[in-house]
Design a protein around this motif. Structure first.
Motif, PDB file in Angstrom:
ATOM      1  N   ALA A  54      -2.361   2.626   1.351  1.00 53.85           N
ATOM      2  CA  ALA A  54      -2.133   3.380   0.122  1.00 53.85           C
ATOM      3  C   ALA A  54      -2.669   4.797   0.260  1.00 53.85           C
TER       4      ALA A  54
ATOM      5  N   GLY B 111       0.812  -1.213   0.000  1.00 52.20           N
ATOM      6  CA  GLY B 111       0.000   0.000   0.000  1.00 52.20           C
ATOM      7  C   GLY B 111       0.845   1.263   0.000  1.00 52.20           C
TER       8      GLY B 111
ATOM      9  N   TYR C  76      -0.340   8.076   0.328  1.00 52.05           N
ATOM     10  CA  TYR C  76      -0.595   9.101  -0.683  1.00 52.05           C
ATOM     11  C   TYR C  76      -0.804  10.467  -0.039  1.00 52.05           C
TER      12      TYR C  76
ATOM     13  N   ILE D  34      -7.910   2.851  -5.763  1.00 55.61           N
ATOM     14  CA  ILE D  34      -7.826   2.883  -4.296  1.00 55.61           C
ATOM     15  C   ILE D  34      -9.175   3.269  -3.695  1.00 55.61           C
TER      16      ILE D  34
ATOM     17  N   ILE E 189       2.179   1.828  -3.504  1.00 58.71           N
ATOM     18  CA  ILE E 189       1.133   2.334  -4.401  1.00 58.71           C
ATOM     19  C   ILE E 189       0.861   3.817  -4.128  1.00 58.71           C
ATOM     20  N   GLY E 190       0.791   4.193  -2.856  1.00 60.45           N
ATOM     21  CA  GLY E 190       0.546   5.590  -2.513  1.00 60.45           C
ATOM     22  C   GLY E 190       1.646   6.511  -2.986  1.00 60.45           C
TER      23      GLY E 190
END
Length: 284
Positions: free
Chosen positions: A155, A94, A159, A116, A97-98
């Protein structure tokens, strides 16, 4: 500084000490489980069937005469292991991905954020249930399912933190100096958001333990006769009136563990930045 903030800061060290103390007890029990447990947790007829708590069997025995204290203690080792593996895997995937969504360009950002958001709209327990139903029951599959269910949460957290860092002057200066996105994230951004990610991992740990217990209770996680807390609860539900201790003690173990890591995570988050708010899911 107003009075409520001062009072909150005075209470904070007590919360930290309480959470840290409870978490230390739980971890110590899990690590020392082979030494603490007086019986093999899967040994049948270690005592009379459905015996009440006594000096010989501190938590009593279950329907097969297995020592419940030994099973709960060894269950700590199993449950914490599942939680740790799931959180580490979920945070790694996660978080990656973030960070990619924050620094890989607008198109990639838009696509990843929509994915997401779609996954984030489902409860993490529902995602875990769907995955373990597809993969099949078992320790490894349950751990994978819980880890995947945590990915959208981490994620989103990564982010949000990365976007906040992206707006700071040092990022623009690094770009002007010709530093690529990969090195920028690895050398400059990660050290600045790492502490916050670790704090959120502490909060997610209790959610992972609850998910593991829930899956095992439904027969989709760790399978009997393994002494996982949720599995013990499932086996004892038929004896709730006859031998309530089969449900009471593993239930207390789950409550104490979740409380410990929630207290610790909340306190660490407040210590890191009392004004910061981060996205949370129910049960995290």
């Amino acid at each position: 500084m107003n009075a409520p903030v001062r009072r909150r800061r005075r209470r904070l060290p007590l919360n930290v000490l309480l959470g840290l103390g409870l978490a230390t007890i739980v971890v110590a029990v899990a690590v020392l489980a082979p030494v603490i447990a007086p019986f093999d947790p899967m040994r049948m007829a270690a005592g009379p069937r459905l015996a009440a708590p006594s000096l010989a069997h501190l938590f009593g025995t279950d329907e097969f005469g297995r020592d419940l204290f030994s099973r709960v203690v060894r269950g700590a080792h199993l449950s914490l292991g599942i939680g740790l593996a799931a959180v580490v895997a979920g945070l790694a995937v996660g978080g990656l991905i973030g960070l990619v969504a924050a620094f890989a360009g607008r198109l990639v950002e838009a696509v990843l954020l929509r994915v997401i958001d779609l996954l984030y709209s489902f409860p993490d327990t529902l995602i875990a249930l769907a995955l373990v139903a597809f993969l099949g029951p078992g320790l490894v599959n349950a751990t994978i399912a819980i880890a995947v269910s945590l990915v959208p949460f981490y994620a989103r957290v990564a982010y949000s933190l990365a976007v906040a860092e992206r707006a700071k002057p040092y990022v623009e200066a690094a770009r002007l100096a010709g530093i690529g996105s990969g090195r920028l994230v690895r050398v400059h951004v990660m050290p600045n958001i790492g502490q916050s990610l670790i704090v959120m991992a502490t909060l997610g740990f209790s959610s992972a333990i609850l998910s593991a217990a829930g899956l095992s209770f439904l027969g989709l996680g760790v399978q009997p006769p393994s002494p996982e807390w949720g599995a013990i609860l499932a086996s004892g539900r038929n004896y709730i009136t006859k031998a309530p201790w089969i449900l009471i003690f593993p239930g207390l173990a789950i409550c104490m563990t979740v409380l410990a890591f929630n207290l610790l995570g909340d306190s660490l988050r407040d210590l890191a930045d009392p004004r910061r708010t981060a996205p949370q899911r129910a049960g995290a």
